[in-house]
Scaffold this motif. Structure first.
Motif, PDB file in Angstrom:
ATOM      1  N   ARG A 117       3.307  13.096   7.122  1.00 53.12           N
ATOM      2  CA  ARG A 117       2.646  14.275   6.998  1.00 53.12           C
ATOM      3  C   ARG A 117       1.476  14.530   6.065  1.00 53.12           C
ATOM      4  NH1 ARG A 117       8.085  15.324   6.175  1.00 53.12           N
ATOM      5  NH2 ARG A 117       7.870  15.467   3.852  1.00 53.12           N
ATOM      6  N   GLU A 118       1.369  13.560   5.177  1.00 50.12           N
ATOM      7  CA  GLU A 118       0.506  13.478   4.152  1.00 50.12           C
ATOM      8  C   GLU A 118      -0.852  13.269   4.795  1.00 50.12           C
ATOM      9  OE1 GLU A 118       0.648  14.841   0.789  1.00 50.12           O
ATOM     10  OE2 GLU A 118       2.384  15.597   1.767  1.00 50.12           O
ATOM     11  N   ARG A 124      14.026  10.599  -3.868  1.00 55.28           N
ATOM     12  CA  ARG A 124      14.996   9.536  -4.177  1.00 55.28           C
ATOM     13  C   ARG A 124      14.434   8.672  -5.306  1.00 55.28           C
ATOM     14  NH1 ARG A 124      14.102   5.210  -0.920  1.00 55.28           N
ATOM     15  NH2 ARG A 124      13.385   6.348   0.751  1.00 55.28           N
ATOM     16  N   ARG A 125      13.143   8.583  -5.325  1.00 52.60           N
ATOM     17  CA  ARG A 125      12.253   7.855  -6.184  1.00 52.60           C
ATOM     18  C   ARG A 125      12.399   8.188  -7.644  1.00 52.60           C
ATOM     19  NH1 ARG A 125       9.910   6.174  -1.543  1.00 52.60           N
ATOM     20  NH2 ARG A 125       9.371   3.997  -1.371  1.00 52.60           N
ATOM     21  N   ALA A 179      -2.649   4.004   1.903  1.00 53.69           N
ATOM     22  CA  ALA A 179      -1.584   4.196   2.652  1.00 53.69           C
ATOM     23  C   ALA A 179      -2.021   5.434   3.628  1.00 53.69           C
ATOM     24  CB  ALA A 179      -0.327   4.718   1.808  1.00 53.69           C
ATOM     25  N   LEU A 180      -2.690   6.508   3.017  1.00 54.69           N
ATOM     26  CA  LEU A 180      -3.094   7.663   3.669  1.00 54.69           C
ATOM     27  C   LEU A 180      -4.419   7.443   4.618  1.00 54.69           C
ATOM     28  CD1 LEU A 180      -2.196  10.529   1.037  1.00 54.69           C
ATOM     29  CD2 LEU A 180      -0.591   9.297   2.771  1.00 54.69           C
ATOM     30  N   ALA A 218      11.511  10.928   0.324  1.00 53.50           N
ATOM     31  CA  ALA A 218      10.847   9.819  -0.265  1.00 53.50           C
ATOM     32  C   ALA A 218      10.562   9.997  -1.519  1.00 53.50           C
ATOM     33  CB  ALA A 218       9.679   9.522   0.735  1.00 53.50           C
ATOM     34  N   GLU A 224       0.810  -1.317  -0.072  1.00 54.45           N
ATOM     35  CA  GLU A 224      -0.067  -0.011  -0.025  1.00 54.45           C
ATOM     36  C   GLU A 224       0.804   1.243  -0.153  1.00 54.45           C
ATOM     37  OE1 GLU A 224      -3.926  -1.830   2.456  1.00 54.45           O
ATOM     38  OE2 GLU A 224      -2.838  -0.060   3.318  1.00 54.45           O
ATOM     39  N   ASP A 225       1.840   1.304   0.954  1.00 52.89           N
ATOM     40  CA  ASP A 225       2.711   2.325   1.053  1.00 52.89           C
ATOM     41  C   ASP A 225       3.494   2.681  -0.345  1.00 52.89           C
ATOM     42  OD1 ASP A 225       1.616   2.581   3.495  1.00 52.89           O
ATOM     43  OD2 ASP A 225       3.519   2.075   4.529  1.00 52.89           O
ATOM     44  N   TYR A 264       7.190  11.272   5.168  1.00 54.96           N
ATOM     45  CA  TYR A 264       6.537  12.036   4.079  1.00 54.96           C
ATOM     46  C   TYR A 264       5.011  11.451   4.171  1.00 54.96           C
ATOM     47  CZ  TYR A 264       4.485  12.778  -0.450  1.00 54.96           C
ATOM     48  OH  TYR A 264       3.542  13.283  -1.322  1.00 54.96           O
ATOM     49  N   LEU A 265       4.664   9.907   4.331  1.00 54.72           N
ATOM     50  CA  LEU A 265       3.258   9.471   4.482  1.00 54.72           C
ATOM     51  C   LEU A 265       2.689  10.130   5.500  1.00 54.72           C
ATOM     52  CD1 LEU A 265       4.151   5.880   3.536  1.00 54.72           C
ATOM     53  CD2 LEU A 265       3.060   7.360   2.071  1.00 54.72           C
ATOM     54  N   PRO A 304       9.974  15.885  -1.231  1.00 55.15           N
ATOM     55  CA  PRO A 304      10.492  15.309  -0.093  1.00 55.15           C
ATOM     56  C   PRO A 304      11.524  13.925  -0.357  1.00 55.15           C
ATOM     57  CG  PRO A 304       8.035  15.415  -0.258  1.00 55.15           C
ATOM     58  CD  PRO A 304       8.565  16.052  -1.381  1.00 55.15           C
ATOM     59  N   ASP A 353      10.565   7.541   4.296  1.00 57.24           N
ATOM     60  CA  ASP A 353       9.076   7.148   3.479  1.00 57.24           C
ATOM     61  C   ASP A 353       8.081   7.624   4.742  1.00 57.24           C
ATOM     62  OD1 ASP A 353      10.450   6.459   1.294  1.00 57.24           O
ATOM     63  OD2 ASP A 353      10.117   4.219   1.697  1.00 57.24           O
ATOM     64  N   GLU A 354       8.180   7.112   6.005  1.00 55.77           N
ATOM     65  CA  GLU A 354       7.187   7.260   6.967  1.00 55.77           C
ATOM     66  C   GLU A 354       7.014   8.644   7.218  1.00 55.77           C
ATOM     67  OE1 GLU A 354       4.969   5.127   8.234  1.00 55.77           O
ATOM     68  OE2 GLU A 354       4.098   6.517   9.667  1.00 55.77           O
ATOM     69  N   TYR A 397       1.498   3.948  -3.422  1.00 59.51           N
ATOM     70  CA  TYR A 397       1.364   5.511  -3.240  1.00 59.51           C
ATOM     71  C   TYR A 397       2.440   6.203  -3.590  1.00 59.51           C
ATOM     72  CZ  TYR A 397       0.294   9.944  -1.312  1.00 59.51           C
ATOM     73  OH  TYR A 397       0.193  11.310  -1.319  1.00 59.51           O
ATOM     74  N   LEU A 398       3.574   5.915  -2.843  1.00 61.70           N
ATOM     75  CA  LEU A 398       5.024   6.601  -3.021  1.00 61.70           C
ATOM     76  C   LEU A 398       5.218   6.581  -4.401  1.00 61.70           C
ATOM     77  CD1 LEU A 398       6.571   5.473   0.288  1.00 61.70           C
ATOM     78  CD2 LEU A 398       5.838   7.810  -0.327  1.00 61.70           C
TER      79      LEU A 398
END
Lengths: 427, 427
Positions: free
Chosen positions: B224-225, A256-257, B253-254, A253, A217-218, B221-222, A251, B218-219, A221-222
């Protein structure tokens, strides 16, 4: 079964079920042929006779018998896994897998699926192997239920659940003879790490399954958000990918992607790119225009309005080379490290070690004289495609090891260090 | 040292360094007193005499000597870890940690920091323990360099690096006598799982460190969103948190994180909420207004324009209760499961087992007659605060185990099953 197959198998779907005759594949085929009663689709089974043990004949006979009983067309082929493993210097597990997948792909319908019986225990091993070898969130998504033409409906079930479902329905199977020797690493995970983890938490495999769902899931989205950034800020021209400097405001995350997407666009893959490589690109934000960074097989340069990614002409470390870094190197799916291991050579000066693929004119020292590396390959019946990816260890420019095939004759001294090798070629 | 301390320790910062005299804490104190030469700040060391072994006197003398030599004020206090562990039914490691943190917090400056010498090896163990017990991306952030008043500057260094830095600089230390018995689980991770993983990848700990960095990026950013979504769609009134139904249009994820924020707002924490609990809230999207879902200590209901989170008055499973689910339950930081374990009782009907905290009038069966559970606690000198969280196993309504203290006398039969217990109280 609707929840296992629904949405993926429809009336016009062609499914080729990998069928060893072991419990996992028997249960998968059972479910598929039952599902066919509700939703008629094209189902075939495929069994590869590994030619390995006496039991291979028994397994094939069993596969034919079951498919006959269940009225599922069966495709059978014979292969010589041992010979293929020997010829290609592969482990038997890896050789078996290569031959099986080749067999399945040749026999499935062009747009059809290959149904595989991987289960949660396999999934947990895969996730742990990736974590141990180094990965990010993406790696922790593990194997997917649907991945290209591969379909793995049983991924959420444990081996234990499969066995008790078979027992309950009184369905026969053969003992997993096709589980060829697992590789060194997978064996350690299966026999030591998983049981230790289960001693701490009996529900360990379920915990990993939940972690995997969350990772998927994470990550999805990312990945989507990073693609938006890449699309907004990226441009491609003549093999050069540029990202506008606004990317540095994204950001961590996502930035980097986005870098990884640019690398993938330029090189076709992101292998050999660890976290540190990608993170190093950030340093270019403050760099002068024209300054750059050499990464494995890639150059990244600061431009007037952003950064450019391209494959360097000659300079920079080539992708065909790796030096030891803190006593370790990964190269083309192989790991080298200073220390103990099953296979190794002695080296005098680790900092002079470079691992690379073959080059014209390569020779290796014998007790008397030299031998062409080309002839080493020919003697070992390694085909051209494999030669291009075969690791060769050099020290101070001299070929000292055609890995797995031939070591140079050298006067080793006590002070020399062991350089060990592990193959990483594993799914 | 700028990269270890810069940005966190400034001229007006007060730092209390935890100082056992073992190598990690010696190296930390060494770096801190060196950094003080560049940036004068308030540095004190704190040593707790555990009263445990003969070596505790030697360790204390060593700590005093070093602090004297390095001109660092030292605060020393004596504690009786064994007695505290006995009184509170804790493992010695856990008892030692509780006493140490209490000692540090009483002695640090109000807005000051406690500097701890946790290193990468500790971090890797913590990450693996969390993964094994069940976690998400957030758990894989591991320990943070700065976490409230705790400051861990050495988190990126391995134990080995610390030892060689000490050897190089010829700095003395005592052998880690204060490493009290590690808990069962941490011991398994340290002695079995980590060495196995390193046999697969010698750079395993570095791989985990990179994974952790990525998890944190990653965490954060997630998170914050998800907070943005919560702020846009959430409302709080009289202990009820509502989320507008647009939350169902957010990516998985959010949305999942927004649900967690709502739970945290209502209950003050998200303990006892696993992935499955949170994912179940999604089912409310299609539910009728007024329909709802009972989660541990929480009710979630569909309302006209969204969903409401609140603590139920009476109905629903109370947070003070847990039944076995697939033969397992977690309760107040303890795990119960059907199977082998160090401590266990026999139960007749696992489906009749409920684990809960004490209630007025609870009694436990003796050979002859009964004993008040209250008296069991009094005999064991368990204070009121601990009694409120103490797990009690009941079967068919009868108290059968005041865990760790007293088991009911029952006529066990061969068909009964073992219900085992492991404490999870560990950082």
């Amino acid at each position: 079964m609707e929840d296992l197959f629904g949405g993926i198998i429809r009336e016009n779907t062609s499914v080729l079920a990998a069928f060893s005759g072991g419990p996992d594949s028997v249960y998968l085929l059972y479910l598929l042929k039952e599902y066919k009663k509700h939703c008629p689709f094209d189902l075939k089974a495929a069994h590869l006779h590994h030619g390995l043990r006496e039991t291979a004949d028994r397994d094939m006979a069993f596969a034919k018998d079951i498919c006959n009983r269940w009225d599922v067309p069966l495709i059978v082929e014979r292969a010589d896994v041992l010979a293929y493993a020997r010829e290609n210097k592969l482990g038997t597990e890896e050789a078996g897998r290569e031959l099986r997948y080749d067999f399945f792909r040749r026999n499935k319908a062009p747009s059809g699926l290959i149904a595989l019986a991987h289960h949660l225990d396999d999934q947990v091993e895969t996730m742990l192997l990736r974590l141990i070898r180094g990965t990010g969130l993406k790696g922790m998504e593990g194997m997917k239920v649907l991945e290209g033409d591969l379909f793995r409906p049983l991924l959420a079930m444990t081996k234990e659940e499969i066995l008790s479902a078979l027992a309950e329905k009184n369905i026969p199977y053969v003992v997993d003879e096709t589980n060829l020797e697992p590789t060194y690493s997978r064996n350690r995970v299966r026999l030591s790490i998983v049981p230790e983890a289960e001693a701490i938490n009996p529900a360990f495999r379920r915990a990993m399954a939940s972690f995997r769902t969350m990772a998927e899931e994470d990550e999805s989205y990312l990945a989507r958000e990073a693609e938006k950034i890449y699309e907004a800020l990226g441009a491609e021209e003549k093999g050069i990918v540029t990202l506008a400097s606004d990317v540095f405001r994204a950001p961590d995350a996502l930035r980097r992607r986005a870098f990884r997407l640019a690398v993938e666009k330029v090189k076709g893959h992101v292998k050999n790119m660890g976290y540190d490589h990608i993170a190093a690109i950030d340093e270019l934000e403050q760099a002068q225009t024209g300054k750059g960074l050499d990464l494995p097989g890639l150059r990244v340069e600061k431009t007037y309005g952003g950064i450019a990614f391209f494959v360097p002409e000659e300079e920079g470390p080539s992708e065909g080379e790796a030096a030891l870094n803190e006593g370790r190197a990964e190269f083309m799916g192989h790991r080298f490290y200073l220390g103990e291991g099953d296979d190794f050579i002695y080296v005098k000066d680790p900092s002079a070690v470079v691992i690379r693929t073959r080059r014209p004119g390569d020779v290796i020292r014998l007790k008397v004289g030299h031998k062409k590396v080309k002839d080493v390959f020919i003697d070992a019946k390694i085909d051209r495609r494999r030669r291009d990816r075969w690791p060769i260890v050099t020290e101070a420019g001299e070929v000292v090891w055609v890995v797995g095939l031939r070591k140079a004759e050298r006067q080793e001294e006590k002070s020399w260090q062991k350089l060990a090798w592990i193959p990483l070629n594993e799914m």
